[in-house]
Write a protein that holds these residues in place. Sequence first.
Motif, PDB file in Angstrom:
ATOM      1  N   ILE A  42       0.863  -1.182   0.000  1.00 31.29           N
ATOM      2  CA  ILE A  42       0.000   0.000   0.000  1.00 31.29           C
ATOM      3  C   ILE A  42       0.898   1.230   0.000  1.00 31.29           C
ATOM      4  O   ILE A  42       1.584   1.513   0.981  1.00 31.29           O
ATOM      5  N   ALA A  43       0.912   1.934  -1.100  1.00 31.93           N
ATOM      6  CA  ALA A  43       1.719   3.145  -1.223  1.00 31.93           C
ATOM      7  C   ALA A  43       1.191   3.950  -2.390  1.00 31.93           C
ATOM      8  O   ALA A  43       0.716   3.386  -3.376  1.00 31.93           O
ATOM      9  N   ARG A  44       1.278   5.257  -2.275  1.00 30.58           N
ATOM     10  CA  ARG A  44       0.726   6.103  -3.329  1.00 30.58           C
ATOM     11  C   ARG A  44       1.521   5.938  -4.619  1.00 30.58           C
ATOM     12  O   ARG A  44       2.671   5.503  -4.619  1.00 30.58           O
ATOM     13  N   THR A  45       0.893   6.286  -5.740  1.00 32.06           N
ATOM     14  CA  THR A  45       1.592   6.257  -7.010  1.00 32.06           C
ATOM     15  C   THR A  45       2.758   7.232  -6.955  1.00 32.06           C
ATOM     16  O   THR A  45       2.695   8.278  -6.329  1.00 32.06           O
ATOM     17  N   MET A  63      -8.538  -0.236 -10.295  1.00 39.58           N
ATOM     18  CA  MET A  63      -9.119  -1.264 -11.142  1.00 39.58           C
ATOM     19  C   MET A  63     -10.509  -1.655 -10.663  1.00 39.58           C
ATOM     20  O   MET A  63     -11.458  -1.781 -11.446  1.00 39.58           O
ATOM     21  N   LEU A  64     -10.648  -1.819  -9.355  1.00 41.40           N
ATOM     22  CA  LEU A  64     -11.940  -2.210  -8.803  1.00 41.40           C
ATOM     23  C   LEU A  64     -12.929  -1.050  -8.839  1.00 41.40           C
ATOM     24  O   LEU A  64     -14.122  -1.237  -9.069  1.00 41.40           O
ATOM     25  N   LEU A 116      -0.110  -7.854  -4.787  1.00 43.91           N
ATOM     26  CA  LEU A 116      -1.216  -6.905  -4.861  1.00 43.91           C
ATOM     27  C   LEU A 116      -0.712  -5.532  -4.431  1.00 43.91           C
ATOM     28  O   LEU A 116      -0.259  -5.362  -3.294  1.00 43.91           O
ATOM     29  N   PHE A 117      -0.783  -4.564  -5.343  1.00 42.23           N
ATOM     30  CA  PHE A 117      -0.324  -3.211  -5.044  1.00 42.23           C
ATOM     31  C   PHE A 117      -1.466  -2.234  -5.235  1.00 42.23           C
ATOM     32  O   PHE A 117      -2.239  -2.319  -6.195  1.00 42.23           O
ATOM     33  N   SER A 143      -8.902   0.073   0.353  1.00 43.96           N
ATOM     34  CA  SER A 143     -10.352   0.255   0.358  1.00 43.96           C
ATOM     35  C   SER A 143     -11.038  -1.080   0.646  1.00 43.96           C
ATOM     36  O   SER A 143     -10.403  -2.142   0.654  1.00 43.96           O
ATOM     37  N   GLU A 144     -12.351  -1.037   0.874  1.00 45.21           N
ATOM     38  CA  GLU A 144     -13.090  -2.270   1.158  1.00 45.21           C
ATOM     39  C   GLU A 144     -12.990  -3.284   0.017  1.00 45.21           C
ATOM     40  O   GLU A 144     -12.784  -4.474   0.265  1.00 45.21           O
ATOM     41  N   PRO A 145     -13.141  -2.860  -1.264  1.00 44.52           N
ATOM     42  CA  PRO A 145     -12.963  -3.835  -2.353  1.00 44.52           C
ATOM     43  C   PRO A 145     -11.575  -4.463  -2.372  1.00 44.52           C
ATOM     44  O   PRO A 145     -11.419  -5.642  -2.672  1.00 44.52           O
TER      45      PRO A 145
END
Length: 379
Positions: A44-47, A160-161, A184-185, A190-192
Amino acid sequence: MPFTSLGLAPALQKAAAAAGFSNPTPIQGEAIPAILAGNDVLGIARTGSGKTAGYVLPIVHHLRSIEAPRHREPVVLVLVPTRELAHQVSKVFESFLPAITPRLSCLAITGGSSVNTQMRTIGRAAIVVATPGRLLELIGKNAVKLSSITTLVLDEADKMLHLGFKDEVDRILALLPANRQNLLFSATLSEPVKHIRQLLLRDPHVIEIPEDETADTIHQIAYLVPEIKKGPLLRYLIKHGNLSQVLVFASSTAQVDRVVNKLIKNKIEAGAMHSKLSPQTRLHHLEQFKAGEMRVLVSTDLLARGIDIDFLPCVINYELPRSPKDYVHRIGRTGRADHPGDAISLVSPEEMDHFKLIQKKTGKRVTLLHGDAIDVRGC
């Protein structure tokens, strides 16, 4: 901590150094050893934090010992939400693969391009970087099989989600072999994304990089200006600041086109980037901009995430985005890889309350200047 301490093959260390990598970013420093060890990874990290190289390098390292894959049976699958990101990720793979082996190739599979051409070229590609819809189309035509996939990457998973790819992603996951490494990056948890994590990852190595760890190189400034004067002020800043490569964000396709037309009329080279343009035009404009052949690129939030432009010096918000997170993604196009960059926002009086909210949510106080004090006549 240098790249030489992460466990990558010497040839990859040399290639990374030649590409300008000296010390890994926080996400790279944690992700590369974890992927090399064979773990599933949740990052989990910002673009703009270096995620792409963080998974490309260890994946290429793992491909050193494999022979050419069977026809139409890639071994690595990277799913991304947009055409632009697919081509960008593919180019990163292509830049490092020759350091390990000339036998392996990477192919970007996206909509907007000839499906017949992609069917002919997929051949023995070891790595496929794809948008979900076009990948499923090729699978339906028996042009590609996923039975040999050993590594799956979901990049920009939250986007994507959010864009409605969940059903397509679920269909693709059902076609993959059970024994594989999953990476998974995402910019947010988020919940999805939490749902996909539970479905996809097995005892993952979890990496969460706070946003402020990746934003120290961005100098933020804002101008308070009436809406009607934003255009002249934008042109003034570009001309008088001698800005040579500027990414400008606007809120709609119509506004993007209006800003571009005004810039061109004032003899400033500019191009548009939005969903109503053909994929070929979008890719051409992006390549021109990256190569320094186009001074200004005006975009909707299409380019707010997942697009890496090396050493981009300046981002300008012609209009503020809807959410503070989108603001962070936008300005994150600059100030990357320890190179400083400027993020400028043009804020109308009607936007001030929203701008204050953005500052509160991001925890960054932004210097506010009065644009009305600037003589923009002739711009």
